[in-house]
Design a protein around this motif. Structure first.
Motif, short mmCIF file in Angstrom:
data_model
loop_
_atom_site.label_atom_id
_atom_site.label_comp_id
_atom_site.label_asym_id
_atom_site.label_seq_id
_atom_site.Cartn_x
_atom_site.Cartn_y
_atom_site.Cartn_z
N ARG A 24 0.83 -1.21 0.00
CA ARG A 24 0.00 0.00 0.00
C ARG A 24 0.87 1.26 0.00
NH1 ARG A 24 -3.27 -3.44 3.29
NH2 ARG A 24 -2.34 -2.61 5.18
N GLY A 25 2.03 1.19 0.62
CA GLY A 25 2.96 2.31 0.64
C GLY A 25 3.57 2.61 -0.72
N ARG A 26 3.56 1.63 -1.62
CA ARG A 26 4.12 1.84 -2.96
C ARG A 26 3.10 2.42 -3.95
NH1 ARG A 26 6.83 -3.20 -1.80
NH2 ARG A 26 5.34 -4.37 -3.06
N ALA A 27 1.87 2.59 -3.52
CA ALA A 27 0.85 3.16 -4.42
C ALA A 27 1.33 4.53 -4.89
CB ALA A 27 -0.49 3.27 -3.71
N GLY A 28 1.32 4.73 -6.19
CA GLY A 28 1.76 5.99 -6.77
C GLY A 28 3.22 6.00 -7.17
N ASP A 29 3.98 5.01 -6.74
CA ASP A 29 5.41 4.91 -7.09
C ASP A 29 5.63 3.73 -8.03
OD1 ASP A 29 6.17 7.02 -5.42
OD2 ASP A 29 6.42 5.69 -3.69
N GLY A 30 6.66 3.82 -8.85
CA GLY A 30 6.96 2.74 -9.79
C GLY A 30 5.79 2.54 -10.74
N THR A 31 5.66 1.32 -11.25
CA THR A 31 4.51 1.02 -12.10
C THR A 31 3.60 0.05 -11.36
OG1 THR A 31 5.40 -0.96 -13.19
CG2 THR A 31 5.98 1.19 -14.16
N VAL A 32 2.34 0.08 -11.70
CA VAL A 32 1.37 -0.81 -11.08
C VAL A 32 1.76 -2.26 -11.34
CG1 VAL A 32 -1.06 -1.52 -11.03
CG2 VAL A 32 -0.47 0.91 -11.22
N VAL A 33 2.16 -2.56 -12.56
CA VAL A 33 2.54 -3.94 -12.90
C VAL A 33 3.75 -4.38 -12.08
CG1 VAL A 33 3.39 -5.45 -14.75
CG2 VAL A 33 1.52 -3.86 -15.20
N ASP A 34 4.78 -3.53 -11.99
CA ASP A 34 5.96 -3.89 -11.21
C ASP A 34 5.61 -4.10 -9.73
OD1 ASP A 34 7.64 -3.83 -13.40
OD2 ASP A 34 8.38 -1.80 -13.00
N ASN A 35 4.78 -3.22 -9.19
CA ASN A 35 4.41 -3.34 -7.78
C ASN A 35 3.63 -4.62 -7.51
OD1 ASN A 35 5.63 -0.88 -7.22
ND2 ASN A 35 3.73 0.28 -7.31
N LEU A 36 2.70 -4.95 -8.39
CA LEU A 36 1.92 -6.18 -8.21
C LEU A 36 2.78 -7.42 -8.40
CD1 LEU A 36 -1.36 -5.11 -10.04
CD2 LEU A 36 -1.12 -5.60 -7.59
N ALA A 37 3.68 -7.39 -9.38
CA ALA A 37 4.57 -8.54 -9.61
C ALA A 37 5.45 -8.77 -8.39
CB ALA A 37 5.40 -8.32 -10.87
N ALA A 38 5.98 -7.71 -7.81
CA ALA A 38 6.81 -7.84 -6.60
C ALA A 38 5.98 -8.37 -5.44
CB ALA A 38 7.44 -6.49 -6.25
N ALA A 39 4.75 -7.88 -5.30
CA ALA A 39 3.89 -8.34 -4.21
C ALA A 39 3.57 -9.83 -4.34
CB ALA A 39 2.60 -7.52 -4.19
N LEU A 40 3.26 -10.28 -5.55
CA LEU A 40 2.97 -11.71 -5.74
C LEU A 40 4.20 -12.56 -5.48
CD1 LEU A 40 0.63 -11.68 -8.89
CD2 LEU A 40 0.00 -12.10 -6.50
N THR A 41 5.35 -12.08 -5.90
CA THR A 41 6.59 -12.83 -5.66
C THR A 41 6.87 -12.93 -4.17
OG1 THR A 41 7.48 -12.14 -7.80
CG2 THR A 41 9.07 -12.92 -6.17
N ASP A 42 6.68 -11.83 -3.44
CA ASP A 42 6.87 -11.86 -1.98
C ASP A 42 5.86 -12.78 -1.32
OD1 ASP A 42 8.92 -10.03 -2.20
OD2 ASP A 42 7.71 -8.31 -1.55
#
Length: 195
Positions: free
Chosen positions: A76-94
């Motif tokens: 949630r802290g990454r909202a607005g930073d990076g790209t949505v796809v990158d943030n979601l991909a990192a979240a799923l990997t974690d």
């Protein structure tokens, strides 16, 4: 097994031992004897702290599911930073690391555990349900910031991402999916919804 030795934070030691057994031997190898042997304590120690093995497993699952809240806050802290796809991909990997996959497999494979969890967790599977809520919350933040289409149904996208992510990671545990694999999956699910 040695007796008369004081154990510090017995619950944490037993949970950590159960996690190691689960990762090494899978859900079928997770027995009370395997846990107490891994924790190097007498079998009676587990039964002094938990009414039965299903209660122990339910508390293990809930304890491990609660640990994923840190990942939820970070996403949630990454909202607005990076790209949505990158943030979601990192979240799923974690999210879909070995422990989470082991916990999901454990819940799916044990009827008694699911029945026990239903007493405090009425629907869904811990970890997967939390992940879905986390992704929906993150996607909603991105929608509010205009990085996701205003008509994007975050409550449909989130379970689609979690389900597809689970299938990808559970189907390919060693070696795990590549960053590119996860990125492609996320991009396919949210195509047409990002700005």
């Amino acid at each position: 097994m040695p007796t008369g030795v004081a154990l510090r934070d017995v619950r944490a030691q037993l949970f950590d031992a159960a996690e190691r057994v689960l990762l090494r031997a899978g859900p079928n190898g997770l027995t009370s004897r395997a846990v107490t042997m891994e924790a190097a304590c007498a079998k009676g120690v587990l039964h002094r702290h938990f009414t039965d093995f299903d209660t122990f497993l339910a508390e293990l699952v809930l304890d491990r599911a609660a640990r994923f809240e840190t990942q939820a806050v970070a996403l949630r802290g990454r909202a607005g930073d990076g790209t949505v796809v990158d943030n979601l991909a990192a979240a799923l990997t974690d999210l879909f690391g070995p422990v989470a996959l082991g916990i999901v497999g454990l819940v799916i494979s044990r009827d008694g555990l699911r029945a026990r969890l239903r007493q405090t967790w009425p629907t869904g599977i811990p970890v997967l349900t939390d992940a879905t809520a986390t992704l929906a919350s993150y996607l909603d933040l991105e929608r509010q910031q205009g990085r996701l289409a205003a008509n994007a149904d975050v409550h449909a996208l989130a379970p689609a991402l979690v389900g597809a992510g689970h299938l990808l990671f559970a189907g390919q545990p060693d070696p795990p999916p590549t960053r590119g694999d996860v990125h492609a999956l996320v991009a396919a699910v949210i195509v047409g919804h990002t700005r």
